[in-house]
Write an enzyme that holds these catalytic residues in place. Structure first.
Site, mmCIF file in Angstrom:
data_model
loop_
_atom_site.group_PDB
_atom_site.id
_atom_site.type_symbol
_atom_site.label_atom_id
_atom_site.label_comp_id
_atom_site.label_asym_id
_atom_site.label_seq_id
_atom_site.Cartn_x
_atom_site.Cartn_y
_atom_site.Cartn_z
ATOM 1 N N ASP A 1 -10.439 2.026 2.083
ATOM 2 C CA ASP A 1 -10.624 1.606 3.480
ATOM 3 C C ASP A 1 -11.493 2.595 4.268
ATOM 4 O O ASP A 1 -12.305 2.194 5.104
ATOM 5 C CB ASP A 1 -9.270 1.451 4.182
ATOM 6 C CG ASP A 1 -8.532 0.190 3.731
ATOM 7 O OD1 ASP A 1 -9.199 -0.747 3.245
ATOM 8 O OD2 ASP A 1 -7.296 0.150 3.850
ATOM 9 N N LYS B 1 0.821 -1.217 0.000
ATOM 10 C CA LYS B 1 0.000 0.000 0.000
ATOM 11 C C LYS B 1 0.858 1.272 0.000
ATOM 12 O O LYS B 1 0.545 2.238 -0.693
ATOM 13 C CB LYS B 1 -0.921 0.006 1.222
ATOM 14 C CG LYS B 1 -2.009 -1.071 1.182
ATOM 15 C CD LYS B 1 -2.869 -0.987 2.446
ATOM 16 C CE LYS B 1 -4.011 -1.978 2.405
ATOM 17 N NZ LYS B 1 -4.970 -1.781 3.497
#
Ligand code: NAP
Length: 283
Positions: A107, A71
């Protein structure tokens, strides 16, 4: 399904692949919409990630999810970053565009949607406690601040990490808790608690918060999804609070990724059922 040269491939990349629930969830969605497509996990070394992503775009892949540690690597390597990725400094969803790669983080959307779905509330104007300031907790705290939380209380086992997150939060009042027993009333006063430590994942784990932190009318979302009911959820419920686990968060971040790649509404209930079956082996 019959795989041909025209079958579109979506993928999750990691090292190792941690979120093994993503492929069943996305494949169930692709099947439900009768799309000629498949979603596969691949292990990729972080120092080869950017090379691999550009190659995937050239090969016509439909889109990619990233897990830790990719990420942050993608955040550093991709120039076209959606505001969602810029906010948290991480990319979990890559879209292949005419111009190249575009990075998103779904997220934040995932937890906000899960909170709304479970409790019928948004975080705007709410007092929120974020317990655990690792990667997930930091992101949750920044997203809550951006969404207009009234106040944010932070606790982390290693206080320096909570202090760093506090420094990143802009205008929202922040309170740091270091002693959970002595300061339980501070957490008990919050309307919403987000549990973002990894405590509760292993058999034998107990709640990271003491019982005094909970009260009737409070809401708790535990980001852990491997158990249907975690120790902290049990403790919160016995004090009269409402509590859910992290399955909704996982579901909605995946649904958002799906929509970014395909441009069509995700079949959320199909994805939820797939996740429940793979996570809890429900028939
Ligand atoms: P991370 O960056 O490694 O952070 C781990 C966090 O847990 C840190 O705050 C760490 O505190 C704390 N911790 C670990 N052991 C502890 C202990 N014994 N006592 C108290 N605190 C402890 O991991 P992460 O990526 O943030 O993930 C954290 C949790 O979020 C995991 O359970 C993961 O499953 C969940 N998650 C869920 C989703 C979802 O979609 N539902 C998405 C992402 C993450 P220190 O700083 O002191 O080490």
């Amino acid at each position: 399904m019959k795989i041909t040269g025209k079958t579109k491939t979506y993928a999750v990349l990691g090292q190792p692949i941690q979120h093994t629930h993503s492929p069943p969830m996305h494949n169930a969605a692709l099947r439900a919409l009768e799309m000629d497509a498949v979603y596969l996990p691949y292990e990729v070394a972080p120092d080869q990630l950017m090379e691999v992503l550009h190659a995937m775009r050239a090969m016509g892949f439909g889109g990619v999810n990233l897990t830790i540690p990719h990420k942050e690597v993608a955040f550093a390597g991709i120039t076209d970053l959606d505001e969602s990725a810029q906010l948290v400094g991480a990319v979990n969803t890559v879209q292949f565009t005419e111009a190249g790669l575009k990075g998103f983080s779904t997220d934040g959307y995932g937890i906000l949607q899960a909170i709304e779905e479970a409790f019928g509330i948004s975080v705007k104007g709410r007092s929120v406690s974020v317990v655990g300031c690792g990667g997930a907790g930091r992101s949750m705290a920044l997203v809550c601040a951006r969404e207009g939380a009234a106040s944010i209380t932070l606790w982390n086992r290693t206080p320096a990490r909570a202090e760093q997150v506090a420094a990143e939060i802009g205008d929202v009042p922040v309170q740091l808790v270091t002693d959970l027993e002595a300061d339980a009333a501070v957490i008990r006063a919050s309307e919403l608690i987000i549990q973002a430590t990894s405590v509760g994942m292993k058999p034998g784990d107990s709640s990271p918060l003491p019982a005094d932190c909970f009260r009737e009318g409070q809401k708790l979302i535990d980001t852990i999804y491997v158990l249907e009911e975690t120790p902290i959820m049990q403790l919160a419920r016995s004090a009269g609070a409402e509590a859910v686990n992290g399955l909704g968060m996982l579901l909605h971040q995946g649904a958002k990724s799906f929509e970014i790649w395909t441009g069509v509404p995700a079949p959320v209930e199909v994805m939820r059922e797939s996740l429940r079956q793979t996570a809890y082996r429900k028939a």
